[in-house]
Design an enzyme around this catalytic site. Structure first.
Site, short mmCIF file in Angstrom:
data_model
loop_
_atom_site.label_atom_id
_atom_site.label_comp_id
_atom_site.label_asym_id
_atom_site.label_seq_id
_atom_site.Cartn_x
_atom_site.Cartn_y
_atom_site.Cartn_z
N TRP A 132 -1.56 0.10 -0.73
CA TRP A 132 -0.67 -0.76 -1.52
C TRP A 132 -1.36 -1.30 -2.74
CZ3 TRP A 132 4.04 0.29 -1.08
CH2 TRP A 132 4.59 0.64 0.15
N ASP A 147 -0.22 -9.84 -3.50
CA ASP A 147 0.88 -9.17 -2.79
C ASP A 147 0.76 -9.58 -1.33
OD1 ASP A 147 2.62 -7.50 -1.47
OD2 ASP A 147 1.77 -5.63 -2.23
N LYS A 199 9.34 -7.48 5.91
CA LYS A 199 8.33 -7.48 6.96
C LYS A 199 8.41 -8.76 7.79
CE LYS A 199 6.66 -3.80 4.71
NZ LYS A 199 6.21 -3.58 3.34
C1 LIG Z 1 5.98 -2.78 2.20
C2 LIG Z 1 4.99 -3.19 1.20
C3 LIG Z 1 5.20 -2.98 -0.18
C4 LIG Z 1 6.41 -2.27 -0.73
O1 LIG Z 1 7.53 -3.03 -0.55
P1 LIG Z 1 8.98 -2.53 -1.05
O2 LIG Z 1 9.81 -3.71 -0.74
O3 LIG Z 1 9.32 -1.31 -0.25
O4 LIG Z 1 8.88 -2.24 -2.50
C5 LIG Z 1 4.23 -3.42 -1.06
N1 LIG Z 1 3.11 -4.03 -0.61
C6 LIG Z 1 2.87 -4.23 0.70
C7 LIG Z 1 1.62 -4.91 1.12
C8 LIG Z 1 3.81 -3.81 1.64
O5 LIG Z 1 3.58 -4.01 2.95
#
Ligand SMILES: *Cc1c(COP(=O)(O)O)cnc(C)c1O
Length: 361
Positions: A102, A172, A196
């Site tokens: 990521w 993030d 999540k």
């Molecule tokens: C799932 C995830 C993403 C991507 O998220 P989307 O909503 O599908 O764009 C980005 N960073 C992390 C750490 C993630 O777990």
């Protein structure tokens, strides 16, 4: 009722009481004669839910008053671009901790807008560790330092966050927001896709300081400007109303559990069950991650062979446990243990792991 234990990495399991409230309220929300998802986003019925969710999130995460909380679309993926578009400035440079899949995606988009330096590159040890917080250095003049608080695919998680000096810290937090207490005041910008730990897909939460809002260039398309969204309280365009509504239900559920300290304790307990099953298996299960930074949200592990991994995943599915296959890019197994996963789910998986190792070791 035949409900499965859902270990998918995202979208992911939600607490049953939250799902039941959606079921009970979807046709007629709060006895108002219509559904929350069919009312104007500019009407009082939705606005109350919108503003309540912002304040509940502020309270739970301890977000200071000088931060704006935004509700956007586009997933965390859109933030990979919006962060540099808004914060970098012309000819600017920034620093990214390359901790896994990521973080690399985030850095890759940032390179379209300026100079990106690696503050750390986990590629040399296959992204199984993280730098010590105190060893991260940010060069003078950096526009920001970006990190990924939890690598959902790789299974590494920051336990202590680095100091970024005068450069703001950007994170993030898609896969561990609301899973534990955080020093929210230390971050200039936090972003997280909702699917999540916060609720259904379609919503991205952004928490940004007033100071950073001043950086948004005037020539950005409106939707891509944090400043535009902040000035309109995330009502510049239609927000993802269903997801915001459910986020509010999730936040109330979180408070009812005893808040983040209680949630954090339970998440640690769940993760410890699985790591114990791995570490006490005499090498049958292996977790490749540096023990100091093992994720409490996404536990990754391998079995002695791919055949056994397939057999194991098959048995978990027969036992009503879903989503234990690792990400296609890394293989192996992964158990995602978000807030909605009850302790019993972790116990059931740990028991099956012990039993499977005894029969196949
Ligand atoms: C799932 C995830 C993403 C991507 O998220 P989307 O909503 O599908 O764009 C980005 N960073 C992390 C750490 C993630 O777990």
């Amino acid at each position: 009722m035949g409900r499965k234990y859902n270990f998918y990495a995202g979208p992911s399991t939600l607490p049953v009481p939250v799902l039941e409230q959606i079921r009970d309220q979807i046709v007629d929300t709060g006895g108002q004669g219509l559904s929350m998802i069919e009312t104007s986003h500019r009407g009082g019925m939705y606005e109350a839910v919108h503003n309540e969710a912002i304040e509940l999130l502020r309270g739970l995460l301890g977000v200071p008053a000088d931060r704006k909380i935004l509700f956007l679309g586009g997933g965390a993926t859109l933030q990979f671009a919006m962060v540099p578009m808004n914060l970098l400035g012309k000819g600017g440079s920034c620093d990214y901790v390359l901790s896994g899949a990521w973080a690399k995606k985030a850095a890759s988009d940032a390179r379209l807008f300026g100079t990106v330096r690696p503050a750390y590159d986990g590629g040399t040890d296959n992204f199984t560790s993280l730098p010590r917080a105190s060893s991260v250095r940010v060069p003078a003049g950096s526009s920001y330092l970006h990190l990924t608080s939890n690598e959902t695919i790789g299974g590494v998680q920051w336990k202590e966050f680095p100091e970024s000096g005068p450069a703001p810290l950007v994170a993030d937090m898609s896969s561990d927001i609301l899973s534990r207490r955080i020093p929210a005041q230390r971050f200039g910008l936090i972003y997280a896709g909702a699917q999540k730990n916060l609720g259904p897909a379609g919503l991205t939460v952004v928490i940004i300081s007033e100071e950073l809002l001043q950086r948004s260039p005037k020539d950005l398309p409106a939707y891509l400007s944090y400043r535009v969204h902040a000035e309109e309280n995330s009502l510049y365009n239609t927000p993802p109303v269903f997801s915001v509504w459910v986020l509010g239900l999730m936040l109330k559920w979180t408070n009812a559990q005893g808040g983040l300290a209680a949630i954090e304790r339970r998440n640690e307990e769940k993760a410890a069950l699985i790591y114990r099953a791995i570490d006490s298996s005499g090498g049958f299960y292996r977790c490749p991650i540096d023990p100091a930074v093992r994720s409490t949200m996404n536990v990754v592990f391998r079995l002695p062979s791919e055949e056994l991994e397939k057999k194991f995943v098959g048995e978990t599915e027969k036992a009503g446990m879903l989503g234990l296959k690792g990400h296609r890019s890394v293989g192996g197994c992964r158990a995602s243990l978000y807030n909605g996963m009850p302790l019993e789910g972790g116990q059931a998986l740990a028991a099956l792991m012990g039993d499977f190792a005894a029969r196949n070791g």
